[in-house]
Design an enzyme around this catalytic site. Sequence first.
Site, PDB file in Angstrom:
ATOM      1  N   ASN A  11       0.863  -1.175   0.000  1.00  0.00           N
ATOM      2  CA  ASN A  11       0.000   0.000   0.000  1.00  0.00           C
ATOM      3  C   ASN A  11       0.904   1.231   0.000  1.00  0.00           C
ATOM      4  O   ASN A  11       1.580   1.508   0.994  1.00  0.00           O
ATOM      5  CB  ASN A  11      -0.878  -0.056   1.260  1.00  0.00           C
ATOM      6  CG  ASN A  11      -1.701   1.193   1.455  1.00  0.00           C
ATOM      7  OD1 ASN A  11      -1.620   2.140   0.668  1.00  0.00           O
ATOM      8  ND2 ASN A  11      -2.491   1.211   2.519  1.00  0.00           N
ATOM      9  N   TYR A  20      -8.693  15.554  -4.294  1.00  0.00           N
ATOM     10  CA  TYR A  20      -7.874  15.009  -5.386  1.00  0.00           C
ATOM     11  C   TYR A  20      -7.046  16.124  -6.041  1.00  0.00           C
ATOM     12  O   TYR A  20      -5.865  15.941  -6.341  1.00  0.00           O
ATOM     13  CB  TYR A  20      -8.826  14.353  -6.390  1.00  0.00           C
ATOM     14  CG  TYR A  20      -8.211  13.626  -7.546  1.00  0.00           C
ATOM     15  CD1 TYR A  20      -7.579  12.394  -7.378  1.00  0.00           C
ATOM     16  CD2 TYR A  20      -8.317  14.133  -8.844  1.00  0.00           C
ATOM     17  CE1 TYR A  20      -7.060  11.705  -8.471  1.00  0.00           C
ATOM     18  CE2 TYR A  20      -7.808  13.444  -9.937  1.00  0.00           C
ATOM     19  CZ  TYR A  20      -7.177  12.229  -9.743  1.00  0.00           C
ATOM     20  OH  TYR A  20      -6.670  11.547 -10.828  1.00  0.00           O
ATOM     21  N   SER A  66      -2.791  14.968 -12.703  1.00  0.00           N
ATOM     22  CA  SER A  66      -4.102  15.040 -13.354  1.00  0.00           C
ATOM     23  C   SER A  66      -4.377  16.474 -13.763  1.00  0.00           C
ATOM     24  O   SER A  66      -3.850  17.415 -13.161  1.00  0.00           O
ATOM     25  CB  SER A  66      -5.181  14.592 -12.365  1.00  0.00           C
ATOM     26  OG  SER A  66      -6.459  14.950 -12.840  1.00  0.00           O
ATOM     27  N   ALA A  74      -6.040  18.843  -4.627  1.00  0.00           N
ATOM     28  CA  ALA A  74      -4.987  19.216  -3.666  1.00  0.00           C
ATOM     29  C   ALA A  74      -3.849  18.203  -3.696  1.00  0.00           C
ATOM     30  O   ALA A  74      -2.666  18.568  -3.716  1.00  0.00           O
ATOM     31  CB  ALA A  74      -5.577  19.312  -2.255  1.00  0.00           C
ATOM     32  N   ASN A  77       2.274   6.017  -9.981  1.00  0.00           N
ATOM     33  CA  ASN A  77       0.990   6.046 -10.692  1.00  0.00           C
ATOM     34  C   ASN A  77      -0.214   5.752  -9.795  1.00  0.00           C
ATOM     35  O   ASN A  77      -1.326   6.161 -10.106  1.00  0.00           O
ATOM     36  CB  ASN A  77       1.063   5.029 -11.849  1.00  0.00           C
ATOM     37  CG  ASN A  77      -0.287   4.722 -12.427  1.00  0.00           C
ATOM     38  OD1 ASN A  77      -0.826   5.493 -13.230  1.00  0.00           O
ATOM     39  ND2 ASN A  77      -0.878   3.608 -12.015  1.00  0.00           N
ATOM     40  N   ILE A 120      -9.371   9.631 -19.062  1.00  0.00           N
ATOM     41  CA  ILE A 120      -8.834   8.424 -19.689  1.00  0.00           C
ATOM     42  C   ILE A 120      -9.756   7.260 -19.335  1.00  0.00           C
ATOM     43  O   ILE A 120     -10.198   7.145 -18.184  1.00  0.00           O
ATOM     44  CB  ILE A 120      -7.398   8.133 -19.166  1.00  0.00           C
ATOM     45  CG1 ILE A 120      -6.487   9.369 -19.317  1.00  0.00           C
ATOM     46  CG2 ILE A 120      -6.812   6.906 -19.876  1.00  0.00           C
ATOM     47  CD1 ILE A 120      -6.268   9.879 -20.720  1.00  0.00           C
ATOM     48  N   LYS A 128      -2.977  16.091  -6.105  1.00  0.00           N
ATOM     49  CA  LYS A 128      -2.234  16.114  -7.370  1.00  0.00           C
ATOM     50  C   LYS A 128      -1.474  17.434  -7.539  1.00  0.00           C
ATOM     51  O   LYS A 128      -0.354  17.444  -8.060  1.00  0.00           O
ATOM     52  CB  LYS A 128      -3.185  15.899  -8.556  1.00  0.00           C
ATOM     53  CG  LYS A 128      -3.876  14.535  -8.579  1.00  0.00           C
ATOM     54  CD  LYS A 128      -2.895  13.389  -8.659  1.00  0.00           C
ATOM     55  CE  LYS A 128      -3.575  12.072  -9.039  1.00  0.00           C
ATOM     56  NZ  LYS A 128      -2.632  10.931  -8.988  1.00  0.00           N
TER      57      LYS A 128
HETATM   58  N1  LIG Z   1      -8.386   7.649 -15.537  1.00  0.00           N
HETATM   59  C1  LIG Z   1      -8.288   8.951 -15.623  1.00  0.00           C
HETATM   60  O1  LIG Z   1      -9.097   9.608 -16.303  1.00  0.00           O
HETATM   61  C2  LIG Z   1      -7.193   9.693 -14.916  1.00  0.00           C
HETATM   62  C3  LIG Z   1      -7.066  11.052 -15.182  1.00  0.00           C
HETATM   63  C4  LIG Z   1      -6.053  11.768 -14.566  1.00  0.00           C
HETATM   64  C5  LIG Z   1      -5.192  11.127 -13.721  1.00  0.00           C
HETATM   65  N2  LIG Z   1      -5.341   9.801 -13.454  1.00  0.00           N
HETATM   66  C6  LIG Z   1      -4.389   9.206 -12.515  1.00  0.00           C
HETATM   67  O2  LIG Z   1      -3.739   8.115 -13.142  1.00  0.00           O
HETATM   68  C7  LIG Z   1      -3.401   7.130 -12.165  1.00  0.00           C
HETATM   69  C8  LIG Z   1      -3.975   5.803 -12.580  1.00  0.00           C
HETATM   70  O3  LIG Z   1      -5.376   5.926 -12.705  1.00  0.00           O
HETATM   71  P1  LIG Z   1      -6.321   4.822 -13.364  1.00  0.00           P
HETATM   72  O4  LIG Z   1      -7.394   5.529 -14.062  1.00  0.00           O
HETATM   73  O5  LIG Z   1      -5.494   3.827 -14.073  1.00  0.00           O
HETATM   74  O6  LIG Z   1      -6.941   4.191 -12.025  1.00  0.00           O
HETATM   75  P2  LIG Z   1      -7.560   2.759 -11.723  1.00  0.00           P
HETATM   76  O7  LIG Z   1      -7.957   2.082 -12.978  1.00  0.00           O
HETATM   77  O8  LIG Z   1      -8.545   2.993 -10.648  1.00  0.00           O
HETATM   78  O9  LIG Z   1      -6.297   1.955 -11.117  1.00  0.00           O
HETATM   79  C9  LIG Z   1      -5.712   2.398  -9.941  1.00  0.00           C
HETATM   80  C10 LIG Z   1      -4.453   1.613  -9.680  1.00  0.00           C
HETATM   81  O10 LIG Z   1      -3.825   2.133  -8.496  1.00  0.00           O
HETATM   82  C11 LIG Z   1      -3.641   1.086  -7.564  1.00  0.00           C
HETATM   83  N3  LIG Z   1      -3.736   1.628  -6.201  1.00  0.00           N
HETATM   84  C12 LIG Z   1      -4.723   2.388  -5.654  1.00  0.00           C
HETATM   85  N4  LIG Z   1      -4.429   2.681  -4.378  1.00  0.00           N
HETATM   86  C13 LIG Z   1      -3.229   2.098  -4.116  1.00  0.00           C
HETATM   87  C14 LIG Z   1      -2.394   2.027  -2.969  1.00  0.00           C
HETATM   88  N5  LIG Z   1      -2.734   2.641  -1.818  1.00  0.00           N
HETATM   89  N6  LIG Z   1      -1.240   1.339  -3.045  1.00  0.00           N
HETATM   90  C15 LIG Z   1      -0.882   0.706  -4.193  1.00  0.00           C
HETATM   91  N7  LIG Z   1      -1.628   0.736  -5.309  1.00  0.00           N
HETATM   92  C16 LIG Z   1      -2.778   1.418  -5.268  1.00  0.00           C
HETATM   93  C17 LIG Z   1      -4.718   0.069  -7.882  1.00  0.00           C
HETATM   94  O11 LIG Z   1      -4.337  -1.199  -7.372  1.00  0.00           O
HETATM   95  P3  LIG Z   1      -5.437  -2.402  -7.145  1.00  0.00           P
HETATM   96  O12 LIG Z   1      -5.705  -2.945  -8.523  1.00  0.00           O
HETATM   97  O13 LIG Z   1      -4.728  -3.377  -6.275  1.00  0.00           O
HETATM   98  O14 LIG Z   1      -6.630  -1.782  -6.526  1.00  0.00           O
HETATM   99  C18 LIG Z   1      -4.713   0.143  -9.418  1.00  0.00           C
HETATM  100  O15 LIG Z   1      -3.654  -0.601  -9.959  1.00  0.00           O
HETATM  101  C19 LIG Z   1      -3.955   7.650 -10.832  1.00  0.00           C
HETATM  102  O16 LIG Z   1      -2.942   8.320 -10.120  1.00  0.00           O
HETATM  103  C20 LIG Z   1      -5.020   8.634 -11.269  1.00  0.00           C
HETATM  104  O17 LIG Z   1      -5.231   9.615 -10.283  1.00  0.00           O
HETATM  105  C21 LIG Z   1      -6.322   9.071 -14.039  1.00  0.00           C
END
Ligand SMILES: NC(=O)c1ccc[n+]([C@@H]2O[C@H](COP(=O)([O-])OP(=O)(O)OC[C@H]3O[C@@H](n4cnc5c(N)ncnc54)[C@H](OP(=O)(O)O)[C@@H]3O)[C@@H](O)[C@H]2O)c1
Length: 243
Positions: free
Chosen positions: A60, A154, A141, A156, A89, A187, A158
Site C-alpha cells: 500500500n 484530489y 491530473s 490538492a 501512478n 482516460i 495532485k
Molecule cells: N483515468 C483517468 O481519467 C485519470 C485522469 C487523470 C489522472 N489519473 C491518474 O492516473 C493514475 C492511474 O489511474 P487509473 O485511471 O489507471 O486508475 P484505476 O484504474 O482505478 O487503477 C488504480 C491503480 O492504483 C492502484 N492503487 C490504488 N491505491 C493504491 C495504494 N494505496 N497502493 C498501491 N496501489 C494502489 C490500484 O491497485 P489495485 O488494482 O490493487 O486496486 C490500481 O492498480 C492515478 O494516479 C489517477 O489519479 C487518471
Amino acid sequence: MKCALVTGGSRGIGSAICQKLAEDSQYHILINYQANKEAAEKTLEEVIKRGATGEIIQFNVSDFDEVKNKLTQWQDVNPEAIVEVIVNNAGITKDGLFMWMSPEDWTSVVNTSLNGFFNVTNFFIQKMLRNKYGRIVNMVSVSGVKGTPGQTNYSAAKGAVVAATKALAQEVAKRNITVNAVAPGFIRTDMTSQLDEKELIKLVPVNRFGEAEEVADLVSFLVSKKASYITGEIININGGIYS
Ligand SMILES: NC(=O)c1ccc[n+]([C@@H]2O[C@H](COP(=O)([O-])OP(=O)(O)OC[C@H]3O[C@@H](n4cnc5c(N)ncnc54)[C@H](OP(=O)(O)O)[C@@H]3O)[C@@H](O)[C@H]2O)c1
C-alpha cells in the site's frame, strides 16, 4: 538487473505502462498493486508475452512502514538490482463537494497520491543519486493543474505532487535524474467508468476520452534516454482541454 517500478501497475494506466515498458525498454518490470492480485497477475502475463521479465510486489503506497519493509525485503533478495525508473501512478478518487467532505475522504486521497509519491521515491532516491541516473514520472491530473469542483481533495493531492515534481527535479538534475509529471484528462479506465462519457466529451476538443495506452506511450518516452533534457515538466495529455 535494471528495473522499472510502476505503482498501481495492476489496472488501468499503470497496467498499460507496464506493458508499454515491456515492449519499449530492457527493464525488468516491477508491478505494484494494493488489493487486486488477479489484475496484477494478468499484467505480469502481458509483460512476459511482450518478451520482458517482471515480478509483482504488493504494498500500500500510502503506508510508509509497509513500503519500506516490502522494498527492503525485495532489495535484500535482489542485492544487484537497480531501480532506474519509478512511475508513481497509484491513485484514488473520493469525489464529493467540499462542504460535505469527510476527513477520511480527504486523508485517503492525499495519502495515496502525495504520501505515496514520498514513500516510494524517498526509499530509492539515495540509491539513484549514487547510481547517477534515474527517471521519475509522477501521474498527476488535469485536476491538479486547473482544479476540479467536486474533487478538492484530489486536486490538492495532485497539485502538491506537481509542486514536488518541480522541486525535486531541481535537487537531483545534476545526477542525471529527471523528474516529470504527466497530467491526463479523461482516460477510459475503472476510475472513470462511472462518469457520463457522452456528456463529458463535450468538454474535450478531441471529442473522446483518451486510452491508457496513449498515456503509456508518453511515459515510455519520458523514461527513455531520449528524454534526458526534459525535467521538472508537467505534461498535459487531455485531448485539448485548456489547462
Ligand atoms: N483515468 C483517468 O481519467 C485519470 C485522469 C487523470 C489522472 N489519473 C491518474 O492516473 C493514475 C492511474 O489511474 P487509473 O485511471 O489507471 O486508475 P484505476 O484504474 O482505478 O487503477 C488504480 C491503480 O492504483 C492502484 N492503487 C490504488 N491505491 C493504491 C495504494 N494505496 N497502493 C498501491 N496501489 C494502489 C490500484 O491497485 P489495485 O488494482 O490493487 O486496486 C490500481 O492498480 C492515478 O494516479 C489517477 O489519479 C487518471
